[in-house]
Write a protein that holds these residues in place. Structure first.
Motif, PDB file in Angstrom:
ATOM      1  N   UNK B  14       0.846  -1.189   0.000  1.00 25.70           N
ATOM      2  CA  UNK B  14       0.000   0.000   0.000  1.00 25.70           C
ATOM      3  C   UNK B  14       0.887   1.247   0.000  1.00 25.70           C
ATOM      4  N   UNK B  15       0.361   2.290  -0.573  1.00 25.70           N
ATOM      5  CA  UNK B  15       1.067   3.569  -0.573  1.00 25.70           C
ATOM      6  C   UNK B  15       1.433   3.949   0.856  1.00 25.70           C
ATOM      7  N   UNK B  16       2.632   4.462   1.034  1.00 21.54           N
ATOM      8  CA  UNK B  16       3.087   4.853   2.371  1.00 21.54           C
ATOM      9  C   UNK B  16       3.905   3.783   3.062  1.00 21.54           C
ATOM     10  N   UNK B  17       3.736   2.537   2.656  1.00 17.98           N
ATOM     11  CA  UNK B  17       4.531   1.455   3.247  1.00 17.98           C
ATOM     12  C   UNK B  17       5.933   1.450   2.639  1.00 17.98           C
ATOM     13  N   UNK B  18       6.816   0.698   3.323  1.00 21.22           N
ATOM     14  CA  UNK B  18       8.174   0.522   2.798  1.00 21.22           C
ATOM     15  C   UNK B  18       8.229  -0.743   1.948  1.00 21.22           C
ATOM     16  N   UNK B  19       9.074  -0.714   0.939  1.00 24.15           N
ATOM     17  CA  UNK B  19       9.264  -1.879   0.074  1.00 24.15           C
ATOM     18  C   UNK B  19      10.719  -2.307   0.141  1.00 24.15           C
ATOM     19  N   UNK B  20      10.942  -3.586   0.370  1.00 24.51           N
ATOM     20  CA  UNK B  20      12.306  -4.118   0.403  1.00 24.51           C
ATOM     21  C   UNK B  20      12.469  -5.199  -0.648  1.00 24.51           C
ATOM     22  N   UNK B  21      13.498  -5.044  -1.460  1.00 27.01           N
ATOM     23  CA  UNK B  21      13.812  -6.025  -2.494  1.00 27.01           C
ATOM     24  C   UNK B  21      15.230  -6.512  -2.267  1.00 27.01           C
ATOM     25  N   UNK B  22      15.445  -7.788  -2.506  1.00 27.40           N
ATOM     26  CA  UNK B  22      16.746  -8.387  -2.261  1.00 27.40           C
ATOM     27  C   UNK B  22      17.377  -8.882  -3.546  1.00 27.40           C
ATOM     28  N   UNK B  23      18.693  -8.957  -3.503  1.00 26.13           N
ATOM     29  CA  UNK B  23      19.453  -9.392  -4.678  1.00 26.13           C
ATOM     30  C   UNK B  23      20.585 -10.287  -4.205  1.00 26.13           C
ATOM     31  N   UNK B  24      20.779 -11.412  -4.882  1.00 30.29           N
ATOM     32  CA  UNK B  24      21.922 -12.269  -4.578  1.00 30.29           C
ATOM     33  C   UNK B  24      22.725 -12.483  -5.852  1.00 30.29           C
ATOM     34  N   UNK B  25      24.014 -12.697  -5.695  1.00 32.19           N
ATOM     35  CA  UNK B  25      24.881 -12.923  -6.846  1.00 32.19           C
ATOM     36  C   UNK B  25      25.939 -13.933  -6.441  1.00 32.19           C
ATOM     37  N   UNK B  26      26.765 -14.361  -7.388  1.00 33.55           N
ATOM     38  CA  UNK B  26      27.661 -15.485  -7.082  1.00 33.55           C
ATOM     39  C   UNK B  26      29.143 -15.191  -7.225  1.00 33.55           C
ATOM     40  N   UNK B  27      29.513 -14.151  -7.980  1.00 31.16           N
ATOM     41  CA  UNK B  27      30.938 -13.907  -8.183  1.00 31.16           C
ATOM     42  C   UNK B  27      31.374 -12.677  -7.399  1.00 31.16           C
TER      43      UNK B  27
END
Lengths: 115, 111
Positions: B14-27
């Motif tokens: 919802x608008x106003x909330x925080x959004x967290x996105x994650x990223x993983x990599x290998x090298x």
């Protein structure tokens, strides 16, 4: 003024045809790229040129031939189009040294549909 | 592979909330970059974090990098409907130092 511009934005064509997509950047960058984005949003690098010299050539069928007449332009010619070539093709550029460290500036994409 | 892998694939808030996105990599990497792609548009660079940095801020964006875990996160605070887009991480490094993208996280911010 558009920094990285691609033409055409949309391209619909029949299997077996040959087509070209053009890209121009007015940022004064030395490095330019072509990326292909499939229907699942996966963005795959195809080619990169630095000062008109090919520096990255991924595993791409040789039906795809990039051409860089000068460092501000990188065109993509595709021969004998196949259904699987349908995708959005993005041109991008980065400054010298940007190839090693910096950010990419993308065009708006060219959506190719092969029927 | 060097490719960044984003998680989750889709996120709705919802608008106003925080959004967290994650990223993983290998090298090993020189830096890691985050990009946004609005529907039907090209990618736009958001923020770059170097391998010797642990956290970076830019406006409502906060990026963290943990090279020991080969992971990064992008936090968007106080989200707005205009933040609706796909977000891509792109680690730069490996033998060829290419910038390799994954499939992104599709963020939908409901007004």
């Amino acid at each position: 003024d558009t920094a990285v511009s691609q033409t055409p934005k949309y391209l619909v064509t029949q299997m077996g045809n040959d087509k070209s997509i053009k890209c121009e950047q007015n940022l004064g960058h030395d490095t330019m790229y072509w990326y292909k984005q499939d229907s699942k949003k996966f963005l795959k690098i195809m080619f990169s040129y630095n000062n008109k010299e090919l520096i990255i050539n991924e595993t791409v069928p040789n039906r795809f031939s990039p051409k860089s007449p000068d460092k501000a332009h990188l065109n993509l010619h595709i021969n004998s189009l196949e259904l699987g070539d349908s995708a959005v093709y993005f041109c991008a550029s980065s400054p010298q040294g940007g190839f090693n460290t910096g950010e990419l500036f993308f065009g708006e994409g060219s959506r190719l549909t092969v029927l | 592979s060097q490719q960044g892998e984003e998680d989750p694939q889709a996120l709705s808030i919802q608008e106003g909330e925080n959004a967290t996105m994650n990223c993983s990599y290998k090298t090993s990497i020189n830096n890691l970059q985050w990009y946004r792609q609005n529907s039907g548009r090209g990618l736009v660079h958001l923020i770059l974090i170097r391998s010797n940095e642990r956290e970076k801020h830019s406006g409502r964006l906060r990026v963290t990098l943990d090279t020991s875990k080969k992971s990064s996160s992008l936090l968007i605070t106080a989200s707005r409907a205009a933040d609706t887009a796909s977000y891509f991480c792109a680690p730069r490094g490996g033998a060829t130092n290419k910038l390799i993208f994954g499939t992104g996280t599709l963020l939908a911010v409901q007004p």
